[in-house]
Design an enzyme around this catalytic site. Structure first.
Site, PDB file in Angstrom:
ATOM      1  N   THR A  28      36.132 -63.086  48.066  1.00 38.70           N
ATOM      2  CA  THR A  28      36.935 -64.047  47.433  1.00 38.70           C
ATOM      3  C   THR A  28      37.272 -64.884  48.423  1.00 38.70           C
ATOM      4  OG1 THR A  28      38.825 -62.787  47.085  1.00 38.70           O
ATOM      5  CG2 THR A  28      37.310 -63.008  45.034  1.00 38.70           C
ATOM      6  N   ILE A  68      27.179 -57.975  46.850  1.00 40.63           N
ATOM      7  CA  ILE A  68      25.600 -58.313  46.942  1.00 40.63           C
ATOM      8  C   ILE A  68      25.532 -59.598  47.488  1.00 40.63           C
ATOM      9  CG2 ILE A  68      24.950 -56.872  44.933  1.00 40.63           C
ATOM     10  CD1 ILE A  68      25.392 -59.207  43.010  1.00 40.63           C
ATOM     11  N   ASP A  69      26.331 -60.145  48.257  1.00 37.00           N
ATOM     12  CA  ASP A  69      26.383 -61.448  48.653  1.00 37.00           C
ATOM     13  C   ASP A  69      26.003 -61.558  50.052  1.00 37.00           C
ATOM     14  OD1 ASP A  69      28.639 -60.736  50.165  1.00 37.00           O
ATOM     15  OD2 ASP A  69      30.011 -61.383  48.490  1.00 37.00           O
ATOM     16  N   HIS A 121      25.676 -51.217  45.677  1.00 39.38           N
ATOM     17  CA  HIS A 121      24.973 -51.674  44.508  1.00 39.38           C
ATOM     18  C   HIS A 121      23.928 -52.548  44.665  1.00 39.38           C
ATOM     19  CE1 HIS A 121      29.274 -51.340  42.688  1.00 39.38           C
ATOM     20  NE2 HIS A 121      28.756 -50.464  42.573  1.00 39.38           N
ATOM     21  N   CYS A 162       0.216 -59.680  39.452  1.00 36.51           N
ATOM     22  CA  CYS A 162       0.196 -59.514  38.292  1.00 36.51           C
ATOM     23  C   CYS A 162       0.973 -60.853  37.594  1.00 36.51           C
ATOM     24  CB  CYS A 162       0.926 -58.183  37.690  1.00 36.51           C
ATOM     25  SG  CYS A 162       2.439 -57.898  38.082  1.00 36.51           S
ATOM     26  N   THR A 187      39.101 -53.818  47.553  1.00 41.77           N
ATOM     27  CA  THR A 187      38.760 -53.067  46.332  1.00 41.77           C
ATOM     28  C   THR A 187      39.718 -52.461  45.420  1.00 41.77           C
ATOM     29  OG1 THR A 187      37.201 -51.266  45.396  1.00 41.77           O
ATOM     30  CG2 THR A 187      37.805 -51.340  47.666  1.00 41.77           C
TER      31      THR A 187
HETATM   32 ZN   LIG Z   1       3.075 -57.240  40.255  1.00 42.18          ZN
END
Ligand SMILES: [Zn+2]
Length: 250
Positions: A27, A104-105, A120, A156, A194
């Protein structure tokens, strides 16, 4: 006395110091947290609550990518804070062995930390849920997402998923194991920004204490381990400004 100078002394004399970081560290870089007063989860549209859900992702990956476009994929615009930068310097000088983070930054990496354990997960890679081995790096994905698209598997054509741990998914086992091992080895753990409410991170300081190590908590809210904290500070930005000065002078 709980002075930053004494804290610096503790860090320097520790043989295995590690840091555990949460949203409060980011933050300071202008990144909104999730659960705080103005956190992403207070957004009335609810998009941020739905974005990290694996069932939603499998049904419609645009739920994640639309919410993440102005947030996770615009992180290039965010600078590492004094906390990230100072932790990077502490590691470079040999005073810090690892950063364990709930964030996660990717800002610890930006701040110069090399050993970053992301409990995480992380958007640093994106992968295909169906084809083993298909990976795309963050920068490439960010370019696609910021021009309105979604990253596709070249085999895919499935939409690739970030390696962030979504609700409904197992935590990254290697990172969790490594974090536990670092916490057990640590004779000093800095617990930063935290409130220790989310597992597995919440249990890591206990592992340090059980192995005979000390913890120092710097957070503006109470935690359940405050009474075990060898020193206790609340203003993360101020503590790290001073720590950074001390580090530059020593
Ligand atoms: Zn794939």
């Amino acid at each position: 006395m709980d002075t930053v100078k004494n804290l610096f002394g503790m860090i320097k004399s520790a043989s295995h110091c590690v840091a555990l970081t949460g949203a409060g560290v980011s933050t300071l870089s202008g990144i909104r947290d999730f659960r705080g007063k103005n956190g992403l989860y207070t957004d009335k549209s609810g998009i941020y609550e739905r974005m990290f859900d694996i069932d939603n992702f499998e049904k419609d990956p645009s739920i994640y990518y639309n919410a993440a476009r102005g947030f996770i994929y615009s992180l290039d615009a965010k600078d590492a804070s004094v906390v990230h930068n100072t932790l990077g310097k502490l590691e470079a000088k040999g005073f810090l062995k690892a950063v364990i983070t709930q964030n996660i930054d990717l800002l610890h990496q930006k701040g110069g930390s090399r050993k970053v354990i992301e409990v995480h997960g992380s958007p640093v890679v994106h992968y295909c849920l169906r084809c083993a081995g298909v990976r795309m790096p963050f920068e490439e994905v960010a370019e696609i997402v910021n021009s309105g698209g979604m990253p596709k598997c070249p085999h895919c054509a499935s939409i690739l998923k970030p390696a962030i741990t979504f609700f409904g998914e197992a935590l990254p086992i290697d990172a969790i194991r490594e974090a536990g091992s670092e916490a057990g080895k640590a004779d000093l753990m800095l617990v930063l920004g935290t409130s220790l409410t989310v597992h597995p991170a919440a249990g890591l300081p206990d592992a340090t204490i059980r192995s005979g190590g000390k913890i120092v908590i710097v957070n503006d809210q109470n935690t359940h381990l405050d009474r075990y904290s060898a020193m206790r500070f609340s203003d993360l930005g101020a503590v790290f400004e001073e720590l950074n000065d001390l580090l530059d002078r020593n």
